[in-house]
Design an enzyme around this catalytic site. Structure first.
Site, PDB file in Angstrom:
ATOM      1  N   LYS A  54      14.796  -3.732 -23.487  1.00 51.01           N
ATOM      2  CA  LYS A  54      16.159  -3.890 -22.954  1.00 51.01           C
ATOM      3  C   LYS A  54      16.869  -2.545 -22.939  1.00 51.01           C
ATOM      4  CE  LYS A  54      20.437  -6.535 -23.324  1.00 51.01           C
ATOM      5  NZ  LYS A  54      20.516  -6.871 -21.906  1.00 51.01           N
ATOM      6  N   HIS A  82      17.529  -7.769 -29.342  1.00 53.45           N
ATOM      7  CA  HIS A  82      16.748  -8.041 -28.123  1.00 53.45           C
ATOM      8  C   HIS A  82      15.428  -7.273 -28.191  1.00 53.45           C
ATOM      9  CE1 HIS A  82      20.654  -9.387 -26.471  1.00 53.45           C
ATOM     10  NE2 HIS A  82      19.927 -10.096 -25.624  1.00 53.45           N
TER      11      HIS A  82
END
Ligand code: NAD
Length: 234
Positions: free
Chosen positions: A150, A146
């Site tokens: 995040k 990600h």
């Protein structure tokens, strides 16, 4: 024609919240955003903005869609119970206490929480469970990537994919990559002696999660109080 459902977007100034606001106000969505809530009040030309500490002042709504952070979850859950509104939540990194509160709230309101609101990941869960049941001796590794902002790791999706694998006899291990602007990628790898199976899902746009959450909101409205799975609403 039915009037559009009134939606509150929680986490509205974030990456997901902005996608939700844009798609919610598309003419054909059947939904209308009546409040946008975030840490500090979002400024949207069409939707009234509220800061998280002014949550009690939001107008009436049918469904809240929550893609915020774990620290904002308790307040939106409590507001939905108080207003008897449905809740769609994709917020990850929840604590054990928050899971218990979610289950308790499901006695009073219809709600759905999913680690991933994409159709592809729903299918991936079924494929992972099947592979795990057919390959009990193989190693199972879940690797997720990600964007660098995040906060939680492993991702909520990695953990629910792991639960699907574990439910079918595997013992999954996890690895996480945080880099650049990756929207979300999950590999589930089954490794035997001299061979390997890789099941991969790659999201290239946040709109897939936002569209899935809006679909869930339309399907959830008017249902009996209960905790639903995303799959129940497809
Ligand atoms: P982001 O950091 O870009 O946005 C977070 C938003 O939450 C911001 O608007 C922020 O102001 C708001 N916020 C922070 N604290 C708050 C509080 N106390 N009360 C109300 N609002 C508050 O994050 P993002 O990338 O948009 O992701 C949001 C969440 O959604 C994360 O938990 C992420 O893991 C999750 N997510 C889930 C899915 C899924 O399909 N389930 C997909 C993508 C992201």
């Amino acid at each position: 024609m039915n009037p559009p459902l009134k939606v509150l977007i929680h986490g509205a100034s974030g990456r997901m919240g902005r996608a939700l606001l844009r798609l919610c106000n598309e003419e054909a969505s059947g939904l209308v955003a009546v409040a946008a809530v975030a840490g500090s009040a979002p400024r949207d030309p069409l939707v009234p903005g509220f800061s998280s500490d002014a949550l009690d002042r939001v107008p009436g709504f049918d469904v809240a869609i929550d893609f915020s952070l774990a620290e904002g979850f308790d307040a939106i859950l409590a507001l939905c119970v108080q207003r008897k509104a449905a809740l769609v939540s994709g917020t990850t990194g929840l604590t054990d206490g928050q899971w218990a509160a979610l289950d308790a709230a499901a006695v009073d309101i219809p709600l759905v929480w999913a680690s991933n609101f994409s159709l592809g990941v729903s299918v991936l869960h079924a494929l992972v469970a099947r592979a795990a049941s057919l390959l009990p001796e193989w190693d199972c590794d879940i690797i997720e990537a990600h964007h660098s902002h995040k906060r939680d790791a492993p991702s909520g999706t990695a953990l629910t994919l792991g639960a699907s694998a574990a439910g079918s006899g595997a013992n999954p291990r996890y690895a996480s990559i945080r880099a650049g602007d990756i929207v979300g990628e999950h590999w589930v790898q089954f490794t035997g002696l001299g061979e390997r199976i890789e099941l991969v899902h790659r999201a290239s746009s946040r709109d897939i999660f936002a569209r899935g959450a809006l679909h869930a909101a339309r399907r959830l409205h008017g249902r009996a109080p209960r905790r639903y799975r995303f799959e129940d609403l497809l």
